[in-house]
Design a protein around this motif. Structure first.
Motif, PDB file in Angstrom:
ATOM      1  N   SER A   1       0.837  -1.206   0.000  1.00 12.01           N
ATOM      2  CA  SER A   1       0.000   0.000   0.000  1.00 12.01           C
ATOM      3  C   SER A   1       0.864   1.246   0.000  1.00 12.01           C
ATOM      4  O   SER A   1       1.681   1.433   0.906  1.00 12.01           O
ATOM      5  CB  SER A   1      -0.927  -0.003   1.221  1.00 12.01           C
ATOM      6  OG  SER A   1      -1.489   1.279   1.443  1.00 12.01           O
ATOM      7  N   GLU A   2       0.668   2.090  -1.002  1.00 13.67           N
ATOM      8  CA  GLU A   2       1.437   3.336  -1.066  1.00 13.67           C
ATOM      9  C   GLU A   2       1.069   4.268   0.082  1.00 13.67           C
ATOM     10  O   GLU A   2       1.878   5.108   0.494  1.00 13.67           O
ATOM     11  CB  GLU A   2       1.196   4.018  -2.404  1.00 13.67           C
ATOM     12  CG  GLU A   2      -0.251   4.382  -2.681  1.00 13.67           C
ATOM     13  CD  GLU A   2      -0.473   4.908  -4.082  1.00 13.67           C
ATOM     14  OE1 GLU A   2      -1.485   5.608  -4.283  1.00 13.67           O
ATOM     15  OE2 GLU A   2       0.360   4.632  -4.955  1.00 13.67           O
ATOM     16  N   VAL A   3      -0.143   4.116   0.626  1.00 17.82           N
ATOM     17  CA  VAL A   3      -0.554   4.931   1.778  1.00 17.82           C
ATOM     18  C   VAL A   3       0.257   4.523   3.004  1.00 17.82           C
ATOM     19  O   VAL A   3       0.770   5.377   3.745  1.00 17.82           O
ATOM     20  CB  VAL A   3      -2.062   4.784   2.039  1.00 17.82           C
ATOM     21  CG1 VAL A   3      -2.475   5.572   3.284  1.00 17.82           C
ATOM     22  CG2 VAL A   3      -2.867   5.252   0.834  1.00 17.82           C
ATOM     23  N   PHE A   4       0.382   3.213   3.224  1.00 19.54           N
ATOM     24  CA  PHE A   4       1.223   2.744   4.332  1.00 19.54           C
ATOM     25  C   PHE A   4       2.685   3.133   4.091  1.00 19.54           C
ATOM     26  O   PHE A   4       3.410   3.471   5.033  1.00 19.54           O
ATOM     27  CB  PHE A   4       1.101   1.226   4.489  1.00 19.54           C
ATOM     28  CG  PHE A   4      -0.060   0.793   5.332  1.00 19.54           C
ATOM     29  CD1 PHE A   4      -0.199   1.260   6.638  1.00 19.54           C
ATOM     30  CD2 PHE A   4      -1.009  -0.093   4.839  1.00 19.54           C
ATOM     31  CE1 PHE A   4      -1.268   0.852   7.435  1.00 19.54           C
ATOM     32  CE2 PHE A   4      -2.081  -0.499   5.619  1.00 19.54           C
ATOM     33  CZ  PHE A   4      -2.215  -0.030   6.912  1.00 19.54           C
ATOM     34  N   MET A   5       3.137   3.071   2.848  1.00 20.78           N
ATOM     35  CA  MET A   5       4.516   3.450   2.528  1.00 20.78           C
ATOM     36  C   MET A   5       4.790   4.892   2.960  1.00 20.78           C
ATOM     37  O   MET A   5       5.789   5.188   3.645  1.00 20.78           O
ATOM     38  CB  MET A   5       4.758   3.305   1.022  1.00 20.78           C
ATOM     39  CG  MET A   5       6.082   3.857   0.524  1.00 20.78           C
ATOM     40  SD  MET A   5       7.506   2.860   0.966  1.00 20.78           S
ATOM     41  CE  MET A   5       7.414   1.622  -0.352  1.00 20.78           C
TER      42      MET A   5
END
Length: 343
Positions: A181-185
């Motif tokens: 997930s780019e959001v978690f990244m």
């Protein structure tokens, strides 16, 4: 492919099945048993599916495998539209038949785009996790990656971040979450200043399902998640349906929040399949809020064919007041109902 769905449904009562031809996976033969009216009285309104491993009396050891059932949608280039997957490995020697009693409600299939000209196609994916037959020992066939990541989530070895959700804690691995997930990244390797992260506006069972998908890439089953959340799950069908719908809606919001596109697609398809009078307007509001045009269209089509009495019931639901707070939705509903009156 199941051809002549309506005829087979009339011909075969509850508990009786139609069997496919044999097919081979990893050197073993399987078939699918299709129960058009359910495999037992507890699922008489649903389609049941079993996968059978052909017994070999000369082989002392068997095969351990995972499997999933889905519908094949030709319009969407054979992407699965309704997925029932198992995260557990099943031993096909101990029991040569495993399956899913409630693959899909008959009513949901009959209003689905997957049923075309009284035919639909079932897709079965099999992953051989362990082949104990003499020919396979030492050959290294099959993959256990999903199982390994599932074990990693469960045993928490090497976990370097903790999430607090609804009074419960979940240990996880930054690199796994960031890769998925780019959001978690952005958060875990950017803005986060602590190894303990508080998640608000989300239930524990929804976050548990998110983690399950992130680590295994398998569609989470509400029944499996709820086993850990509810001490005495109810057997009332109406309550089960309501819980499933609420879980799907909450999960849909969560996957949109963390931009998990494949799980979002799965949730949207399942919400389309579970549209009902009591839920269609709240689902419509959800579709409008998150700009999901396919889900919105499915809801509007459902409302369009409702009888006047069902429309009255619909307008008395809590979801009606939520949906009508969106001017564009209210305009489309009025235009559609006015069109129905002119016909």
């Amino acid at each position: 492919m199941v051809k002549g769905y309506s005829g087979i449904k009339k011909e075969l009562p509850n508990g009786e099945s139609w069997c496919t031809e044999l097919f081979r996976v990893g050197g073993h033969e399987y078939s699918i048993e299709y129960y058009p009216n359910g495999a037992n009285p507890n699922c008489a309104d649903s389609i049941s599916l079993d996968i059978t491993h052909l017994y070999d009396e000369y082989v002392e050891e068997g095969v351990e495998a995972k499997f999933s059932f889905s519908l094949v949608d030709d319009v969407e280039k054979q992407m699965p539209t309704y997925i029932r997957a198992t995260r557990k490995t099943h031993d096909f020697r101990r029991c040569d038949l495993w399956g899913c009693d409630k693959f899909m409600r008959e009513a949901a299939l009959e209003r689905s785009a997957s049923l075309k000209s009284d035919c639909f196609t079932i897709r079965c994916d099999i992953v051989v996790c362990k082949d104990n037959t003499p020919d396979a020992i030492g050959s290294g066939t099959g993959t256990e990656m999903h199982q390994h990541f599932s074990d990693l989530l469960r045993n928490k070895v090497g976990a370097d971040v903790t999430f607090e959700v609804g009074g419960k804690t979940f240990a996880a691995h930054r690199c796994v979450l960031a890769a998925r997930s780019e959001v978690f990244m952005a958060h875990l390797f950017g803005t986060a200043t602590s190894n303990v992260i508080h998640i608000t506006n989300m239930e524990t069972k929804v976050f548990r399902a998110l983690l399950c998908f992130i680590y295994t890439d398998s569609s989470p089953e509400m029944e499996d998640i709820m086993e850990e959340e509810v001490a005495e799950p109810t057997q009332e069908e109406a309550v089960e349906d309501e819980m499933l719908l609420q879980w799907l809606q909450d999960l849909f919001v969560a996957v949109d929040r963390y931009n998990l596109q494949r799980l979002k697609f799965i949730c949207e398809k399942q919400l389309c399949e579970h549209v009902g009078v009591s839920s269609v307007v709240s689902t419509l509001a959800l579709a409008e809020q998150h700009h999901r045009h396919g889900l919105k269209e499915a809801c509007l089509k459902f409302i369009q064919v409702l009888s006047p009495s069902c429309l009255q019931t619909l307008m008395a639901t809590d979801g009606w007041h939520i949906a009508t707070t969106y001017p564009s939705v209210l305009y489309e509903l009025i235009a559609m109902l006015a069109s129905n009156q002119r016909k």
